[in-house]
Design a protein around this motif. Structure first.
Motif, PDB file in Angstrom:
ATOM      1  N   UNK A 271      38.775 -19.540  42.367  1.00 12.58           N
ATOM      2  CA  UNK A 271      40.106 -19.918  42.830  1.00 12.58           C
ATOM      3  C   UNK A 271      41.128 -19.313  41.877  1.00 12.58           C
ATOM      4  N   UNK A 272      42.240 -18.854  42.432  1.00 12.05           N
ATOM      5  CA  UNK A 272      43.328 -18.265  41.649  1.00 12.05           C
ATOM      6  C   UNK A 272      44.577 -19.122  41.785  1.00 12.05           C
ATOM      7  N   UNK A 282      42.241 -30.185  34.404  1.00  9.28           N
ATOM      8  CA  UNK A 282      42.054 -29.545  35.697  1.00  9.28           C
ATOM      9  C   UNK A 282      41.012 -28.440  35.613  1.00  9.28           C
ATOM     10  N   UNK A 283      40.988 -27.692  34.521  1.00  9.91           N
ATOM     11  CA  UNK A 283      39.960 -26.666  34.345  1.00  9.91           C
ATOM     12  C   UNK A 283      38.574 -27.293  34.250  1.00  9.91           C
ATOM     13  N   UNK A 284      38.475 -28.461  33.611  1.00  7.70           N
ATOM     14  CA  UNK A 284      37.200 -29.179  33.551  1.00  7.70           C
ATOM     15  C   UNK A 284      36.768 -29.595  34.955  1.00  7.70           C
ATOM     16  N   UNK A 285      37.714 -30.082  35.739  1.00  5.75           N
ATOM     17  CA  UNK A 285      37.402 -30.518  37.104  1.00  5.75           C
ATOM     18  C   UNK A 285      36.897 -29.350  37.944  1.00  5.75           C
ATOM     19  N   UNK A 286      37.533 -28.194  37.805  1.00  8.12           N
ATOM     20  CA  UNK A 286      37.140 -27.035  38.598  1.00  8.12           C
ATOM     21  C   UNK A 286      35.810 -26.441  38.117  1.00  8.12           C
ATOM     22  N   UNK A 287      35.723 -26.160  36.826  1.00  6.07           N
ATOM     23  CA  UNK A 287      34.579 -25.418  36.304  1.00  6.07           C
ATOM     24  C   UNK A 287      33.328 -26.266  36.181  1.00  6.07           C
ATOM     25  N   UNK A 288      33.458 -27.518  35.740  1.00  8.25           N
ATOM     26  CA  UNK A 288      32.288 -28.355  35.488  1.00  8.25           C
ATOM     27  C   UNK A 288      31.918 -29.235  36.677  1.00  8.25           C
ATOM     28  N   UNK A 291      32.131 -26.520  40.024  1.00 10.83           N
ATOM     29  CA  UNK A 291      31.444 -25.235  39.839  1.00 10.83           C
ATOM     30  C   UNK A 291      32.229 -24.081  40.460  1.00 10.83           C
ATOM     31  N   UNK A 292      33.539 -24.065  40.226  1.00 12.54           N
ATOM     32  CA  UNK A 292      34.419 -23.026  40.753  1.00 12.54           C
ATOM     33  C   UNK A 292      34.985 -22.238  39.572  1.00 12.54           C
ATOM     34  N   UNK A 293      34.896 -20.923  39.650  1.00  8.93           N
ATOM     35  CA  UNK A 293      35.436 -20.091  38.576  1.00  8.93           C
ATOM     36  C   UNK A 293      36.961 -20.124  38.624  1.00  8.93           C
ATOM     37  N   UNK A 294      37.617 -20.528  37.532  1.00  9.03           N
ATOM     38  CA  UNK A 294      39.085 -20.612  37.544  1.00  9.03           C
ATOM     39  C   UNK A 294      39.748 -19.340  37.021  1.00  9.03           C
ATOM     40  N   UNK A 387      38.433 -24.257  28.148  1.00  9.49           N
ATOM     41  CA  UNK A 387      39.633 -23.423  28.053  1.00  9.49           C
ATOM     42  C   UNK A 387      39.259 -21.992  27.666  1.00  9.49           C
ATOM     43  N   UNK A 388      38.308 -21.855  26.754  1.00  9.82           N
ATOM     44  CA  UNK A 388      37.861 -20.519  26.367  1.00  9.82           C
ATOM     45  C   UNK A 388      37.155 -19.821  27.531  1.00  9.82           C
ATOM     46  N   UNK A 389      36.423 -20.599  28.327  1.00 10.16           N
ATOM     47  CA  UNK A 389      35.781 -20.013  29.514  1.00 10.16           C
ATOM     48  C   UNK A 389      36.835 -19.516  30.499  1.00 10.16           C
ATOM     49  N   UNK A 390      37.918 -20.289  30.662  1.00  6.44           N
ATOM     50  CA  UNK A 390      39.006 -19.844  31.545  1.00  6.44           C
ATOM     51  C   UNK A 390      39.673 -18.590  30.992  1.00  6.44           C
ATOM     52  N   UNK A 391      39.806 -18.506  29.673  1.00  7.68           N
ATOM     53  CA  UNK A 391      40.347 -17.288  29.057  1.00  7.68           C
ATOM     54  C   UNK A 391      39.459 -16.087  29.375  1.00  7.68           C
ATOM     55  N   UNK A 392      38.148 -16.285  29.338  1.00  2.76           N
ATOM     56  CA  UNK A 392      37.227 -15.202  29.667  1.00  2.76           C
ATOM     57  C   UNK A 392      37.375 -14.771  31.128  1.00  2.76           C
ATOM     58  N   UNK A 393      37.600 -15.749  32.016  1.00  2.00           N
ATOM     59  CA  UNK A 393      37.796 -15.410  33.432  1.00  2.00           C
ATOM     60  C   UNK A 393      39.050 -14.562  33.622  1.00  2.00           C
TER      61      UNK A 393
END
Length: 460
Positions: A271-272, A282-288, A291-294, A387-393
């Motif tokens: 999701x973008x 919100x990033x925790x809700x999406x990614x964990x 299971x949606x890549x933010x 948050x670091x995972x979202x930075x990588x995305x």
């Protein structure tokens, strides 16, 4: 030569067909192929009385509303006049030349009654989305979400401070409909429970609207129109109304994702969105949890503006639970020794890492790092890994593609306001606003179907 003067002459008989007078390339002909309202009579059967006068066909009312929203006719009075005069509108509404047009008050009566009790507009919207999926316009891999401010039908002059509002003695049974709807949504995450902050002004006629200055100009009362779209062709998968603040818009996003999965069995791979959706929870809700890549820029306030090192300049060493400063010195986690072992861990989930005072005092980069304190410290948030995972995305090669596709939702909002004329709301209250947003989303999906699936010219 000058021809004879044209004069209207009465004829005893006419042979007239609406079908022959509607152009083959008319927008309504293309839309009509995808409008399936055959199920709404059975859907509404339980909401009609078995006695009394026959009602107006609900399919006729819905078709008239679709005409209004597809062509930007906001007033229902004017809509009745246009359907009465326009042959294409009559054809789309299945009306003959001699059929009477329903009175404009019929729309209000049905809207506040059986339409909302049955959630009919939501049913029509889901039917339209299902048709888009049948036509292959929904990929289901990538979604985008955004919100746009729509002005409410109130004025600042008819508002007051929330404290003055709370002091009023209001009887919910005698209050206007919009006020009753506001009282019913006080515990809703998209409205009253979205934030504990009190707005500066509350509108008397529509207290659920938000006083906002988000457009960097004069403040006004508004609602947020939230869209969740499939990025393949910009099909609106869900729509929701909320107050105009970040917390309410994030809550609307979660509701729309869950509702899309429940209704259509579709959960996106990624999701973008913009930074407003980049909070840690919100990033925790999406990614964990989902299971949606933010592909969402992280909402981060750790950057310093005084020229000294920010937290991003320090390197995280997960194996040794420490940070390394730009000069290579380590920052270890501070430990406070208490008699009660339960107090050893921070209750907020944050962890603080601090460098040695002796090391910082002789460091050549001290003026660039911590000029006003003896030693530098860095705070690590509870969900910093996410948050670091979202930075990588957002740093990946696919992120430019995701952000380019995200612009489709902004194009839909531009079309909503400039072409469909929904720059200011006409109805009041959360329910009325939701009705307008839902009808506009149906119209946009139908117009998208007509554009991407054009009619095949008849042979010969």
């Amino acid at each position: 030569m000058l021809g004879p003067k044209q004069e209207a002459q009465a004829a005893l008989f006419y042979e007239f067909s609406l079908e022959d007078h509607v152009p083959q390339d008319h927008l309504l002909r293309s839309i009509d192929r995808f409008v399936d309202l055959g199920s709404i009579r059975a859907y509404l059967a339980d909401f009609y009385s078995h006695t009394g006068r026959p009602s107006i066909d609900p399919e006729l009312l819905i078709r008239m509303l679709l005409v209004g929203y597809c062509f930007g006719i906001r007033s229902e009075r004017r809509l009745c006049e246009e359907v009465h005069l326009n042959l294409a509108y009559r054809w789309f509404c299945r009306l003959d030349l001699t059929d009477r047009i329903p009175d404009h008050s019929t729309f209000s009566k049905n809207r506040h009654g059986r339409f909302r009790e049955s959630d009919l507009l939501r049913h029509v919207f889901e039917t339209t989305v299902a048709r888009c999926m049948e036509e292959g316009l929904v990929g289901g891999q990538g979604f985008a979400v955004d919100a746009s401010l729509i002005s409410a039908d109130v004025q600042k002059q008819n508002s007051s401070n929330p404290d003055d509002w709370a002091a009023r003695d209001i009887d919910p049974y005698d209050a206007p409909r919009a006020v009753r709807e506001y009282l019913d949504t006080l515990d809703d995450e998209a409205f009253g429970a979205a934030t504990t902050a009190k707005p500066k002004f509350t509108a008397h006629a529509d207290p659920a609207s938000q006083w906002t200055a988000a457009r960097k100009g004069p403040a006004f009362f508004a609602y947020s129109d939230n869209y969740l779209i499939d990025t393949d062709h910009g099909i609106i998968m869900d729509v929701d109304a909320s107050r105009s603040n970040k917390t309410a818009e994030v809550g609307a996003m979660r509701k729309m994702i869950d509702r899309t999965q429940e209704c259509f069995g579709v959960t996106p791979d990624w999701i973008a969105a913009d930074t407003a959706y980049g909070s840690a929870d919100n990033l925790v809700w999406l990614a964990l949890k989902r299971k949606i890549l933010p592909f969402i820029p992280v909402f981060d306030k750790s950057a310093r503006r005084d020229g000294t090192f920010s937290r991003s300049d320090f390197t995280w060493d997960a194996d040794n639970d420490r940070y390394l400063c730009p000069e290579g010195a380590e920052l270890k986690r501070t430990r406070q020794y208490h008699k009660d072992p339960r107090n050893k861990q921070p209750r907020t989930g944050r962890r603080k890492y601090r460098a040695s005072k002796m090391v910082c005092s002789v460091c050549p980069a001290k003026e660039k790092c911590c000029p006003k304190v003896d030693a530098r410290s860095v705070t690590r948030e509870q969900f910093e890994e996410v948050r670091e995972f979202a930075h990588q995305c957002t740093a990946s090669e696919f992120n430019p593609t995701a952000q380019k596709r995200r612009k489709k939702v902004e194009m839909l909002f531009a079309h909503l306001k400039r072409i469909l004329g929904l720059g200011r709301l006409r109805l009041r209250g959360p329910c009325g606003v939701q009705d307008e947003f839902t009808l506009a989303a149906i119209a946009q999906n139908l117009r998208k179907l007509a554009k991407l699936k054009p009619m095949v010219p008849a042979a010969g």
